[in-house]
Design a protein around this motif. Structure first.
Motif, short mmCIF file in Angstrom:
data_model
loop_
_atom_site.label_atom_id
_atom_site.label_comp_id
_atom_site.label_asym_id
_atom_site.label_seq_id
_atom_site.Cartn_x
_atom_site.Cartn_y
_atom_site.Cartn_z
N VAL A 31 0.83 -1.21 0.00
CA VAL A 31 0.00 0.00 0.00
C VAL A 31 0.86 1.25 0.00
O VAL A 31 0.69 2.16 -0.83
CB VAL A 31 -0.95 0.01 1.21
CG1 VAL A 31 -1.58 1.38 1.42
CG2 VAL A 31 -2.04 -1.04 1.03
N ARG A 32 1.79 1.33 0.91
CA ARG A 32 2.59 2.55 1.05
C ARG A 32 3.51 2.78 -0.16
O ARG A 32 3.87 3.92 -0.45
CB ARG A 32 3.37 2.50 2.36
CG ARG A 32 2.45 2.65 3.57
CD ARG A 32 3.13 2.28 4.87
NE ARG A 32 4.04 3.28 5.37
CZ ARG A 32 3.76 4.20 6.28
NH1 ARG A 32 2.53 4.29 6.78
NH2 ARG A 32 4.68 5.05 6.71
N PHE A 74 5.41 8.66 0.93
CA PHE A 74 6.15 7.86 1.92
C PHE A 74 7.62 7.70 1.55
O PHE A 74 8.41 7.26 2.38
CB PHE A 74 5.47 6.50 2.10
CG PHE A 74 4.13 6.60 2.78
CD1 PHE A 74 4.04 6.99 4.10
CD2 PHE A 74 2.97 6.35 2.08
CE1 PHE A 74 2.81 7.11 4.73
CE2 PHE A 74 1.72 6.46 2.70
CZ PHE A 74 1.65 6.85 4.02
N ALA A 75 7.98 8.05 0.32
CA ALA A 75 9.39 8.03 -0.08
C ALA A 75 9.99 9.43 -0.15
O ALA A 75 11.17 9.58 -0.45
CB ALA A 75 9.53 7.35 -1.44
N GLU A 76 9.20 10.44 0.18
CA GLU A 76 9.65 11.82 0.11
C GLU A 76 10.56 12.14 1.31
O GLU A 76 10.14 12.01 2.46
CB GLU A 76 8.44 12.75 0.11
CG GLU A 76 8.73 14.22 0.34
CD GLU A 76 9.72 14.79 -0.67
OE1 GLU A 76 10.56 15.61 -0.25
OE2 GLU A 76 9.64 14.42 -1.86
N PRO A 77 11.82 12.53 1.05
CA PRO A 77 12.75 12.78 2.16
C PRO A 77 12.25 13.79 3.18
O PRO A 77 12.46 13.63 4.38
CB PRO A 77 14.01 13.28 1.44
CG PRO A 77 13.94 12.66 0.08
CD PRO A 77 12.48 12.65 -0.27
N SER A 78 11.58 14.84 2.72
CA SER A 78 11.16 15.90 3.64
C SER A 78 10.05 15.44 4.59
O SER A 78 9.78 16.12 5.59
CB SER A 78 10.66 17.12 2.86
OG SER A 78 9.48 16.81 2.13
N TYR A 108 -3.04 11.80 1.12
CA TYR A 108 -1.97 11.72 0.16
C TYR A 108 -2.55 11.25 -1.18
O TYR A 108 -3.57 10.56 -1.23
CB TYR A 108 -0.89 10.74 0.62
CG TYR A 108 0.00 11.22 1.74
CD1 TYR A 108 0.35 12.56 1.86
CD2 TYR A 108 0.53 10.33 2.66
CE1 TYR A 108 1.19 12.99 2.88
CE2 TYR A 108 1.37 10.75 3.68
CZ TYR A 108 1.69 12.08 3.78
OH TYR A 108 2.53 12.50 4.79
N THR A 109 -1.86 11.58 -2.27
CA THR A 109 -2.31 11.19 -3.61
C THR A 109 -1.56 9.95 -4.07
O THR A 109 -0.33 9.86 -3.93
CB THR A 109 -2.06 12.34 -4.61
OG1 THR A 109 -2.64 13.53 -4.09
CG2 THR A 109 -2.68 12.02 -5.96
N CYS A 110 -2.29 9.00 -4.63
CA CYS A 110 -1.66 7.75 -5.06
C CYS A 110 -0.95 7.95 -6.40
O CYS A 110 -1.29 8.84 -7.19
CB CYS A 110 -2.68 6.62 -5.13
SG CYS A 110 -4.01 6.87 -6.33
N GLN A 111 0.03 7.09 -6.66
CA GLN A 111 0.86 7.22 -7.86
C GLN A 111 0.05 7.16 -9.16
O GLN A 111 0.33 7.93 -10.09
CB GLN A 111 1.94 6.13 -7.87
CG GLN A 111 2.96 6.29 -8.98
CD GLN A 111 3.83 7.52 -8.79
OE1 GLN A 111 4.48 7.68 -7.76
NE2 GLN A 111 3.85 8.42 -9.79
N PRO A 112 -0.95 6.27 -9.30
CA PRO A 112 -1.69 6.25 -10.57
C PRO A 112 -2.37 7.57 -10.91
O PRO A 112 -2.46 7.94 -12.08
CB PRO A 112 -2.72 5.13 -10.35
CG PRO A 112 -2.11 4.24 -9.32
CD PRO A 112 -1.36 5.16 -8.42
#
Length: 407
Positions: A8-9, A15-19, A33-37
């Motif tokens: 899911v994540r 969830f991969a954003e360094p900030s 949060y907005t999903c990748q698709p």
């Protein structure tokens, strides 16, 4: 079946954003949060298809087809016909347009039932119709629990009532209202129903067709998508209400209540919400050809994960003498949107949580009527802690630890 949280994540770039590392997001009721698709489709549209849709050339045909795809796939997941789903700039604006349609359709002396449990979006536009001679009847919450008692609605219904407006769940009380039973009561009295699903849809798309509301509203940007308001209007009602769109769109159901042209790119990107749900289903479940059944299975996966994470937070809040927990204390009967009345204003407590990596909010959240109905000063407000299925147990533990230090 257990939700695969790692999978899911991985579908959410945040969830991969360094900030954002070390930050636990507990303001999902304000926007997920907005999903990748969705991001992929939005980028592709702006890069390849940012032209007027439905013209005969290739880029335009692709643009229109992707907009149609979003409506068709999401409507199927919601259990309604494709043209019964409309896209608009926001749920608030969609509701305002609907109120204008009812204003034209109703007569002075007709009545509308509203609640004081609602977000202002499904309350204010209807209440303004009192200026046009429409009678407003308020279905009041229990001042201690915030509960909407269906028996109280029965006392408000008669032959004058044309519409009953209520939330699937409140954005501060969190309790899940029995939409099917409430709609059945209203329909027996000859009234239509308008359900605000903004605080429910992020926890799994409901089967609107089975539940029975005549209008069901929710927000894509709180459901992992772009900033759009989604609005189901069932045909029997949509064809009766006066057209609010351009005169040449009056014969098209999904255009009758969207006066402005849609945001083409965001409508097209909304198909990414369907991609995400189908991806979750494919990862967790056996193949299923029915879109509504796929959505239902994903709904159950989401809810099971949320309920397991929510109960410890509810138990923690209920055991604190300095905390008033609004709404039910059992996770099964509510969404993971938890409002706490504290000694300090909610916004101040949210600010104190931020150094501990907790992203939360404080205030009245446009639900001042609900807070006042429970004896909470809306200026003082509440601390609201809201999460969804991509939240982890570690993040809930981080939240409880931070609350311990702040409270």
């Amino acid at each position: 079946m257990t939700l695969d949280l790692e999978y899911v994540r991985a579908q959410f770039p945040a969830f991969a954003e360094p900030s954002l590392q070390g930050q636990a997001f507990f303001e999902n009721a304000g926007g997920s949060y907005t999903c990748q698709p969705v991001i992929d489709r939005l980028m592709r549209y702006y890069h390849q298809r940012k032209v007027q849709p439905y013209a005969p050339y290739a880029a335009s045909q692709l643009a229109g087809a992707e907009m149609d795809e979003a409506r068709q796939r999401l409507a199927a997941m919601l259990g309604v016909d494709t043209d019964e789903l409309s896209f608009g700039p926001s749920t608030t604006q969609n509701t305002y347009v609907l109120a204008q349609a009812f204003r034209q359709w109703m007569s002075p002396g007709d009545a509308i039932v509203v609640t004081n449990q609602d977000h202002e979006a499904n309350s204010g536009p209807w209440r303004r119709l009192a200026d046009e001679g429409i009678e407003l009847r308020e279905w009041k919450i229990d001042p201690d629990t915030g509960h909407l008692n269906p028996e109280d609605l029965e006392d408000l219904l008669d032959e004058k009532v044309r519409l009953v407006c209520f939330p699937h769940c409140s954005n501060v009380v969190g309790e899940l209202n029995d939409v099917t039973a409430i709609c059945a009561r209203a329909h027996l009295a000859g009234a239509f129903t308008c359900v605000d699903g903004v605080s429910y849809a992020p926890h799994g798309l409901p089967n609107v067709g089975e539940m029975g509301p005549d209008i069901y509203l929710f927000s894509a940007y709180k459901t992992y998508g772009p900033h759009q308001g989604l609005m189901v209007i069932r045909r029997a009602l949509g064809e009766v209400l006066p057209n609010q769109g351009h005169v040449f769109n009056g014969d098209t159901l999904y255009k009758r209540f969207t006066p402005a042209g849609p945001d083409h790119a965001q409508v097209a990107a909304s198909a990414g919400m369907a991609d995400y749900i189908d991806g979750l289903h494919a990862h967790h479940c056996p193949p299923q050809p029915d879109p509504a059944l796929r959505a239902a299975a994903v709904h159950d996966l989401m809810r099971a994960h949320e309920v397991a994470l929510l109960q410890p937070l509810l138990d923690y809040a209920a055991d604190k003498n300095s905390v008033r927990l609004l709404g039910p204390r059992q996770a099964e009967g509510r969404a993971p949107t938890v409002a706490l009345r504290l000694a300090e204003p909610g916004a101040e407590v949210a600010a104190k949580l931020a150094p501990f990596g907790i992203m939360a909010g404080g205030g009245d959240f446009y639900a001042g009527r609900a807070l006042r109905g429970m004896g909470v000063n809306s200026d003082h407000g509440v601390l609201r802690l809201s999460f969804v299925h991509y939240t982890s147990k570690d993040e809930v533990d981080q939240l409880i630890g931070a609350l311990d230090r702040v409270l």
